[in-house]
Design an enzyme around this catalytic site. Structure first.
Site, PDB file in Angstrom:
ATOM      1  N   ARG A  10       0.820  -1.214   0.000  1.00  0.00           N
ATOM      2  CA  ARG A  10       0.000   0.000   0.000  1.00  0.00           C
ATOM      3  C   ARG A  10       0.854   1.264   0.000  1.00  0.00           C
ATOM      4  NH1 ARG A  10      -5.290  -1.058   3.912  1.00  0.00           N
ATOM      5  NH2 ARG A  10      -6.040  -2.932   2.846  1.00  0.00           N
ATOM      6  N   ASP A  16     -15.046   9.545   9.543  1.00  0.00           N
ATOM      7  CA  ASP A  16     -14.027   8.553   9.230  1.00  0.00           C
ATOM      8  C   ASP A  16     -12.674   9.239   9.298  1.00  0.00           C
ATOM      9  OD1 ASP A  16     -14.257   5.570   7.882  1.00  0.00           O
ATOM     10  OD2 ASP A  16     -12.365   6.554   7.414  1.00  0.00           O
TER      11      ASP A  16
END
Length: 285
Positions: A44, A153
């Site tokens: 990632r 979030d």
């Protein structure tokens, strides 16, 4: 030369740099990053190295931990390492319980009030928009009922998607057909396979970036009638789970409810909640 080029294209994350990053991620957002996730983290973050034109994780860590990196790269890094898995009408029995058991009693106790609900860890918006559909349907049959939803979030990337409220048609398959017809707008370009949540549902949801590890959730002052925090605490260790639930407790009104994911439990945690339904808990005190 070919071997050197491959090394630059695919930098390797050493045990030392993995340790630095995993400790930092835990301290910053509470997420445990055990050794088994090293390959995932490497893959990632390699995208960030390519974007920044860096050739090693040493360079990346040095930048991330600098003043400039904390200001410019921290949010980008967290976006890459956080998991954002969600669906419309995920764990549907929760919405049945909300509609048939929770809301009628709440309306009797709070005539004329506005229900306040927090979708904590909302990812790309499927949960808060599901809630907006369910609550709008309840309002149709209960005049005077109103609601507002805060959705938060840590990832700015998924929050941007949630605000846009545009989804590929396969993602909205779980939405019942009557609600699809009422609350989803098909793109004028039918070949795109995209739909968008109708404005009246979008207007009921406020999105905000929030890190659960920030003191008092970054100075949040709101209190809520209901918190949905489902399939979120599974990414934290038990001490962090306990601390997080204690904070949620402070942001719930008296006798308010918190909905957890079906794979989560409060068993063994020092938190003042009473079970009222599978993975649904009422605030004590």
């Amino acid at each position: 030369m070919e071997s050197a080029a491959r090394e630059i294209d695919h930098p390797s994350l050493s045990a030392k740099e993995f340790g630095r990053l995993s400790r930092f991620i835990y301290d910053t957002c509470g997420i445990k990053m055990p050794e088994v996730k090293k390959t995932m983290l490497e893959a990632r973050l390699a995208k960030r190295l390519r974007t920044l034109g860096m050739h090693s994780f040493v360079d990346y860590c040095d930048y991330l931990f600098s003043a400039a990196g904390q200001e410019n790269e921290l949010v980008q890094m967290l976006d890459m390492v956080t998991t954002n898995k969600t669906d419309f009408f995920r764990e549907p029995d929760h919405f049945e319980y909300l509609t048939h058991k929770v809301l009628p009693g709440w309306c009797q106790r709070h005539p004329g009030a506005t229900l306040s609900l927090w979708s904590a860890g909302c990812s790309s918006g499927e949960e808060p928009y599901t809630l907006s559909m369910v609550l709008s349907e309840f309002a149709l049959h209960n005049p005077g009922f109103d609601f507002q939803i805060l959705a938060t979030d840590i990832s700015t990337r998924v929050l941007e998607k949630a605000k846009n409220a545009i989804y590929a048609e396969p993602l909205v398959e779980p939405v019942p057909m009557p609600l699809k017809k009422k609350y989803l707008l098909r793109s004028k370009d039918r070949a795109s396979g995209l739909v968008r949540i109708v404005p009246e549902l979008r207007e009921k949801v406020r999105f905000r970036r929030l890190n659960f590890m920030d003191d008092d959730f970054g100075g949040m002052r709101e209190q809520f009638d209901i918190i949905f925090c489902r399939n979120v605490i599974i990414y934290f260790d038990r001490p962090t789970q306990e601390k997080l639930l204690q904070r949620f407790h402070r942001h719930l009104k008296p006798n308010a409810l918190i909905f957890m994911g079906h794979s989560e439990t409060l068993s063994g945690l020092d938190v003042a909640f009473t079970s009222v339904y599978p993975t649904v808990y009422r605030k004590q005190g």
